[in-house]
Design an enzyme around this catalytic site. Structure first.
Site, PDB file in Angstrom:
ATOM      1  N   ARG A   1      29.347  35.397 -11.168  1.00  0.00           N
ATOM      2  CA  ARG A   1      30.384  35.755 -12.153  1.00  0.00           C
ATOM      3  C   ARG A   1      30.278  37.213 -12.563  1.00  0.00           C
ATOM      4  O   ARG A   1      31.251  37.817 -13.025  1.00  0.00           O
ATOM      5  CB  ARG A   1      30.340  34.794 -13.341  1.00  0.00           C
TER       6      ARG A   1
ATOM      7  N   GLU B   1      17.180  30.092 -17.056  1.00  0.00           N
ATOM      8  CA  GLU B   1      17.204  29.039 -18.075  1.00  0.00           C
ATOM      9  C   GLU B   1      17.006  27.678 -17.419  1.00  0.00           C
ATOM     10  O   GLU B   1      16.409  26.778 -17.986  1.00  0.00           O
ATOM     11  CB  GLU B   1      18.537  29.081 -18.834  1.00  0.00           C
TER      12      GLU B   1
HETATM   13  P1  AMP Z   1      19.100  34.087 -17.657  1.00  0.00           P
HETATM   14  O1  AMP Z   1      18.345  34.729 -16.540  1.00  0.00           O
HETATM   15  O2  AMP Z   1      18.401  32.892 -18.219  1.00  0.00           O
HETATM   16  O3  AMP Z   1      19.504  35.095 -18.716  1.00  0.00           O
HETATM   17  O4  AMP Z   1      20.427  33.488 -17.028  1.00  0.00           O
HETATM   18  C1  AMP Z   1      21.514  34.311 -16.831  1.00  0.00           C
HETATM   19  C2  AMP Z   1      22.239  33.967 -15.568  1.00  0.00           C
HETATM   20  O5  AMP Z   1      22.431  32.570 -15.402  1.00  0.00           O
HETATM   21  C3  AMP Z   1      23.614  34.583 -15.611  1.00  0.00           C
HETATM   22  O6  AMP Z   1      23.941  35.042 -14.307  1.00  0.00           O
HETATM   23  C4  AMP Z   1      24.504  33.453 -16.069  1.00  0.00           C
HETATM   24  O7  AMP Z   1      25.715  33.481 -15.382  1.00  0.00           O
HETATM   25  C5  AMP Z   1      23.730  32.179 -15.769  1.00  0.00           C
HETATM   26  N1  AMP Z   1      23.569  31.302 -16.935  1.00  0.00           N
HETATM   27  C6  AMP Z   1      22.405  30.947 -17.530  1.00  0.00           C
HETATM   28  N2  AMP Z   1      22.591  30.094 -18.527  1.00  0.00           N
HETATM   29  C7  AMP Z   1      23.930  29.901 -18.598  1.00  0.00           C
HETATM   30  C8  AMP Z   1      24.771  29.128 -19.454  1.00  0.00           C
HETATM   31  N3  AMP Z   1      24.269  28.369 -20.425  1.00  0.00           N
HETATM   32  N4  AMP Z   1      26.102  29.195 -19.254  1.00  0.00           N
HETATM   33  C9  AMP Z   1      26.608  29.968 -18.257  1.00  0.00           C
HETATM   34  N5  AMP Z   1      25.875  30.702 -17.419  1.00  0.00           N
HETATM   35  C10 AMP Z   1      24.543  30.682 -17.578  1.00  0.00           C
END
Ligand code: AMP
Length: 172
Positions: A59, A96
């Protein structure tokens, strides 16, 4: 700005139980909202002398490419392993909801390039941190990181280098 985010859909238990996925596809589908989102993401950087936008699969490609056009600069994709055809730099990270790695093509940046990182959501910050590390490995200067949505309860921005200013449009 809050009107815009009426079109962000919460999808519970995707991709795993317990995760509330922030789905921006309804916002992307609405021409006026999509345009307003890109304008709002780009606005703080119009005079920031950005050389390139770095967008994170997938995205971050949609948003990052549009922000790059708005800023009049080029776009660099940070992709999941094995997707980029030429020689890459790789950085592993935790998500996450799992573990992964990001790659950028070697030679994407010249030393001193001023880079803006763009993604849709910052959750734990691991993905963005890896992308910043990749740009820095090529001696680029990451002048900012901007996200449509920040999941405040995960404190993701605390995992980013302190000298990278973070902008977020919606705190969730
Ligand atoms: P993080 O590395 O945990 O900050 O995760 C960020 C990446 O995972 C981004 O590329 C987001 O598009 C996706 N992502 C993680 N958690 C979510 C969520 N709850 N909703 C949408 N996208 C998420």
């Amino acid at each position: 700005m809050s009107d815009l985010f009426v079109l962000v859909r919460d999808v519970p238990d995707f991709p795993k139980p317990g995760i509330v996925f922030k789905d921006l596809t309804p916002l992307f589908r609405d021409a006026e909202s999509f345009r307003a989102l890109i304008e709002a993401l780009a606005q703080p950087y119009l005079d920031a002398k950005v050389d390139a936008v770095l967008g994170i699969e997938a995205r971050g490609f949609i948003l990052g490419a549009a922000v790059a056009l708005r800023l009049g600069v080029g776009f660099v994709p940070a992709r999941k392993p094995g997707k980029l055809p030429a020689r890459t730099d790789r950085e592993a990270y935790s998500l996450e909801y799992g573990h992964d790695a990001l790659e950028v093509h070697v030679g994407s940046f010249s030393p001193g390039d001023r880079v803006l990182l763009v993604d849709d959501v910052i959750a734990t910050g691991g993905t963005a941190r890896a992308a910043i590390a990749l740009a820095r490995r090529q001696e680029a200067v990451v002048i900012g990181a901007t996200f449509a949505v920040e999941l405040d309860f995960l404190d993701g921005r605390e995992r980013l280098p302190k000298d990278v200013p973070v902008n977020t449009l919606l705190h969730a």
